[in-house]
Scaffold this motif. Structure first.
Motif, short mmCIF file in Angstrom:
data_model
loop_
_atom_site.label_atom_id
_atom_site.label_comp_id
_atom_site.label_asym_id
_atom_site.label_seq_id
_atom_site.Cartn_x
_atom_site.Cartn_y
_atom_site.Cartn_z
N PRO A 72 3.08 65.95 37.82
CA PRO A 72 3.18 67.05 36.87
C PRO A 72 2.76 66.58 35.49
CG PRO A 72 5.10 67.01 38.29
CD PRO A 72 4.31 65.78 38.62
N GLY A 73 1.93 67.37 34.84
CA GLY A 73 1.38 66.99 33.55
C GLY A 73 0.04 66.29 33.67
N ASN B 76 13.52 73.12 39.11
CA ASN B 76 12.76 73.14 37.86
C ASN B 76 12.14 71.78 37.57
OD1 ASN B 76 11.75 73.60 35.32
ND2 ASN B 76 13.62 74.59 34.55
N ILE B 77 10.84 71.78 37.35
CA ILE B 77 10.07 70.55 37.08
C ILE B 77 10.59 69.85 35.83
CG2 ILE B 77 8.15 71.11 35.52
CD1 ILE B 77 6.26 70.62 37.90
N GLU B 78 11.21 70.62 34.95
CA GLU B 78 11.73 70.05 33.70
C GLU B 78 13.20 69.67 33.81
OE1 GLU B 78 10.77 72.80 30.62
OE2 GLU B 78 8.62 72.65 31.04
N GLY B 79 13.71 69.69 35.03
CA GLY B 79 15.09 69.26 35.22
C GLY B 79 16.04 70.43 35.44
N ASN C 42 6.73 76.42 38.01
CA ASN C 42 7.58 75.36 37.44
C ASN C 42 8.27 74.49 38.49
OD1 ASN C 42 9.57 77.26 38.20
ND2 ASN C 42 10.98 76.45 36.66
N VAL C 43 7.63 74.37 39.65
CA VAL C 43 8.14 73.42 40.65
C VAL C 43 6.95 72.65 41.23
CG1 VAL C 43 10.10 74.91 41.29
CG2 VAL C 43 7.99 75.02 42.61
N THR C 44 7.21 71.50 41.81
CA THR C 44 6.13 70.69 42.40
C THR C 44 5.77 71.24 43.78
OG1 THR C 44 7.65 69.21 43.50
CG2 THR C 44 6.99 68.62 41.26
N ALA D 3 15.96 79.26 42.96
CA ALA D 3 15.18 78.04 43.17
C ALA D 3 14.40 77.64 41.93
CB ALA D 3 14.22 78.23 44.35
N ALA D 4 14.05 78.61 41.11
CA ALA D 4 13.33 78.30 39.87
C ALA D 4 14.17 77.44 38.93
CB ALA D 4 12.90 79.58 39.16
N ALA D 5 15.49 77.56 39.04
CA ALA D 5 16.35 76.66 38.27
C ALA D 5 16.61 75.36 39.04
CB ALA D 5 17.69 77.34 37.96
N ILE D 6 16.87 75.48 40.33
CA ILE D 6 17.26 74.32 41.14
C ILE D 6 16.16 73.26 41.19
CG2 ILE D 6 17.94 73.57 43.47
CD1 ILE D 6 19.14 76.44 43.83
#
Lengths: 464, 464, 464
Positions: free
Chosen positions: B116-117, A367-370, A313-315, A362-365
């Motif tokens: 992404p996407g 996060n690709i979805e914000g 879930n990150v770029t 980092a998965a929150a920080i």
């Protein structure tokens, strides 16, 4: 007439519907083939994760002394063997069995959820999970290297694979089977286990290192840490390459499905590891004025641990940042832990626990979805849970072992090496070795032996 | 009535057309599953190619002296880490970015082609390409072993992964994304990279070895070469097994598709390697009267390099012939290069450059669709391009490094070993080693040191 | 009107039937994709099995002395190289070629069953089979370590891969191509080769060890066995991890199809190995009072060999039982074989032959479809066939080699080490080694040399 038209239409519909059914009789459907691909991918990934056992063994043996190399390979072999049986008999059921509460599973022990002729997916899934459980178990070995009784290690191995890891795992991941662990219901993100696997291993490693105390000779009379060099750095480097390879099963295999998602996970995993190597090298080069191989290797592992939670879930650019930070973090953490008197011969706590926390946050920080504060809070809660649960249970376990069967070998055995004392074998009998670094190089071999005769002189296990 | 019939018909058609669409809503189509399989296969192959880094590290370390083993593992770690970041930031865009001219790509830096996407295939493809770029980079390390400054190596690593390899690669392979490199438009055949990867690595290695000059002690006072034996032949052999394994990703993975074509590629790869081992062994046995392990290992690698270009367009029987010739070629080439004063400690030029050329020509000679002089000419043009481009840019690069930051360690450091001098670590601190082969064994340790005091006596870097 | 309705109907049917056909024109069918998946899985599995060559090389080298390490890596390289070519030219045709009798195949030599443009499945299948043939060949190497002439080993390698293994293999498995070997027609169960691969390797190993006689120094003057410790136990342990990994190709890959069956095979393989480690450790700990690494490693291999035949027709719980028994069996067998005067340096006979028999019988005993005496009889017949065929042909082969070119090196060469004598290289020239365990430690180096001068004193090859 009308009826006839209706019949025509119905027949056409039936033929249309039948054509895939007819195909199914002879051939697999696309959905069947996808299922087969999921099996193949998940199990190939499991094989790669299994191979991480070899990587951990090589890293740990390479970073420690020749006189303990048999003991170290033995521990790494046994924690996988004991862990496989323990996770089969008990752990898998606790982690993924049916659970009303979301706190503990109560079915599926001894793979009893599988009956011959039934859906074998549970077997594929077990295979992928058992190599994860074994990874958590084996991490601890490094922090406790060169001074732990072999029998004590076997007992610990059983407990972490059967109880400590499965419970934490069920809270975060159990929903796949048992209806949802409490942490995942809160939205906790830990795709491949920065917390569930690596922090759990790392915090148990910290508990073990604390209860054991440092190796003889690790600290001088004023409490300043001394470097005890590893006996085979090429072996350690090979181990890191094997671990890096294994992580290409660990992270993308956590999809347990062969689909497009695995591409970004591969790329993120690789970039974070590469960035971790580079930043750890820069950090130690700045601090110690020399580009140190051991730290660069640990930097790669730190990057891999950190990208484990957020790999999906990150770029890729975020993965680079996560890895860069992980590499610096591991260097600082190793130096600090060394200084505060915890002797962790391979840096397991810094690599797995500290960077496990970093990766989970980092998965929150990133996060690709914000980014949301709420998510960060959930992540922190997951990290804290792993610490409190694992450290406390592992600490109590090691204390009990210490009080009953004994956790540490005698000072004489430690100085001679565990290979002779525990196993009656030498790792390298054909080579001329100098196996008492860390003791005779401070005290001289004669003084070391003398000191051992009049005990108190060397305090093998500093009171804490 | 008529309308009603038409309606019936239309409905039936709609239902017929809908049945796969309905299926698609619930299930993947066969085309979807094939795409997923392509992802899985390409990425598993990438993982195997990644593991070749470990193989190269083991081969290079095993074939050189114990006193430089830390430096060698470090270089192999760093060229992958630096190469990954450089290829992500710059190289991939130059190689596969959009290009009007067919000479250079100008988009896709930092994987910016991926959002992404969006379609993640670019990520899977990048992952497979980055491990190729790293292979080209790491080949050079072996030829420059035991005397190159670590900082200089880092600089070189960046440039080959960011510029030298990607440009050549784009000319031969860029068509996959950027509309066609000029070489592939001419019909150049290099399925998996005998030229693009191995010759590029090999010619850069030659430039490096020439600019550096030979190791101290490699040539006696009359210029005759001396053997400097590798310190750990089992490690080197393990490295070759790992490389052989990795080649089962390298060659068949170059389909980037999971289909029937991979079977012949596997078989050809294996047969050429086996034949290369056998013929190299026979050749060295005839010449040196002893069946030499190092040469047999290099024979296997030579066969693998040679089959890389033609793995998909020759028969298994041709693969055996290609391998047999490669094995003889590598033995002769190693002996000749040694004799003309170029010190290539692991035989990288002979294995990768010379056999890269041979394999590329073999793709025309043994072409399953028939031999044509025109194709042979195109192949030769590709080989010549790789030589001219790579050798000249690498030579200039190494000259610039030499003139500015310095390319070679001091003679004192070289004799003591780069592990202490560059990294402040020893590879095997617990073992008693004899680390000055190649110097003290000619001059005696005392004379060696004396010679260094009065410089001119030992010429660490012969002018060329 | 009626005609019109019929036409409507027919058109609808045609459209309905056409929709998958139309799809097929553009896209693969599900059956195509399944076929592609079968290729990918079979070939990835073959790559894993190939890697077992590295595992065997590491185990054998690690369990023997430093002075023979080059020879051992060389043998393991050559038996794969020679075996690949021999199996391509001859073995595959004998094993899987067309056969009227079920006793011997007579087509498909040099892969002549494959023509470019034809179905490449035969290539995928060959690739999977050649790594099996090589496994059988390489097993023998360990039992004959440290005293066999290199040229003799090359001759043997050719014959086992070209003749001995393929004939036995054709009887048990040939039906895939040649219409049925006689053993499989009786219903013999050997899913992945406990008998076909491992017993064949193990019985040939026994023949070789007997014809060679024990290593100098293995037995004292009263015929009591002495331990000759391996020179690099971490290398041996790494080898076992590699073998364990390779077995995840060996057993589940034997489906040669990517489907759900592989899940149970993975689980059974892993559980049997883990159980074998544990029970072997317990057994040797009880007997020798120390938890011996070498025995624990062999226990894991014993479990893997034993589960190879029944991996697809027993439950996971049975796999645990099979592994537990295998671990005890290998310990007892190693001790007994040692005592009866057969010197098998790595325990190859105990691991592969004895446990190959056990696993083959276990396929009847724990059969998921129920135990029958008839099946057990067929299994016993298969085991007996493998013993009689392999032991007798290998024994005769080794006797002929001994009588003509010579099978064993001279006593002087054996004491100095085969690396110098056979290959003119040292494995570890930078290290100070003590390479005459097993001789000088009994007699002292001086006495050993003297004894050699007056021959009869040391009997290098006891008459049997």
């Amino acid at each position: 007439m009308k009826r006839s038209r209706k019949l025509t239409f119905l027949l056409a519909v039936l033929v249309a519907l039948a054509c895939p059914l007819l195909a199914r009789a002879a051939d697999p459907t696309a959905a069947d083939v996808q299922t087969h691909l999921d099996y193949v991918w998940t199990l190939v990934a499991a094989a790669l994760v299994f191979f991480m056992q070899a990587g951990f063994a090589c890293v740990e043996a390479g970073f420690t002394r020749a006189k303990n190399a048999v003991n170290i390979m033995m521990k790494n072999l046994m924690d996988f063997a004991v862990g496989s049986i323990a996770f089969w008999a008990i752990g898998f059921g606790l982690m993924f069995g049916a659970s009303a509460s979301g706190w503990i599973g109560t079915s599926g022990f001894f793979l009893s959820d599988f009956t011959p002729g039934g859906d074998p997916w549970v077997l594929a899934f077990w295979m992928f999970q058992v190599v994860f459980a074994a990874t958590a178990a084996t991490i601890v070995s490094g922090a406790m290297a060169e001074r732990t009784k072999f029998t004590a290690y076997l007992v610990y191995s059983f407990f972490i694979s059967a109880f400590i890891y499965p419970l934490m795992g069920g809270w975060a991941w159990g929903g796949l089977y048992h209806g949802g662990g409490w942490l995942e219901k809160l939205g906790f993100i830990d795709f491949a286990g920065s917390t569930v696997v690596h922090s759990v291993g790392g915090w148990a490693a910290l508990a073990g290192a604390i209860v054991l105390g440092p190796r003889i000779g690790k600290y001088d009379s004023k409490g300043r840490p001394r470097a005890i060099p590893g006996h085979n750095l090429p072996l350690a480097a090979l181990g890191v390459f094997i671990l890096w390879l294994g992580w290409f099963g660990f992270n993308p295999g956590s999809t347990t499905a062969g689909n497009k998602d695995i591409a970004m996970i591969f790329v993120n995993t690789n970039l974070a590891a590469a960035a971790g190597v580079i930043s750890a090298l820069m950090a130690i080069w700045t601090i110690a004025k020399k580009p140190d191989l051991a730290m660069a290797l640990n930097g790669g592992l730190a990057g891999l641990v950190a990208i484990t939670a957020p790999c999906n879930n990150v770029t890729p650019a975020s993965a680079v940042v996560i890895g860069l930070f992980a590499g610096v973090l591991v260097v600082c953490s190793v130096l600090i832990i060394d200084r505060i008197g915890v002797d962790d011969p391979v840096g397991a706590v810094s690599v797995h626990a500290v960077n496990g926390v970093w990766g989970t946050l980092a998965a929150a920080i990133f996060n690709i979805e914000g980014f949301t504060l709420h998510q960060l809070g959930v992540q922190a809660l997951g990290c804290a849970t792993a610490f409190v649960w694992t450290f406390s249970t592992a600490y109590v376990l090691f204390r009990i072992i210490k009080a009953t069967m004994g956790l540490r070998v005698t000072a004489e055995e430690e100085i001679e090496g565990l290979d002779i004392g525990e196993h009656g074998e030498e790792a390298y009998p054909d080579f001329t070795t100098v196996s008492d670094h860390g003791v005779s190089s401070i005290f001289g071999p004669k003084a070391a032996k003398e000191a051992l005769r009049h005990h108190g002189a060397i305090e093998p296990e500093p009171s804490r």
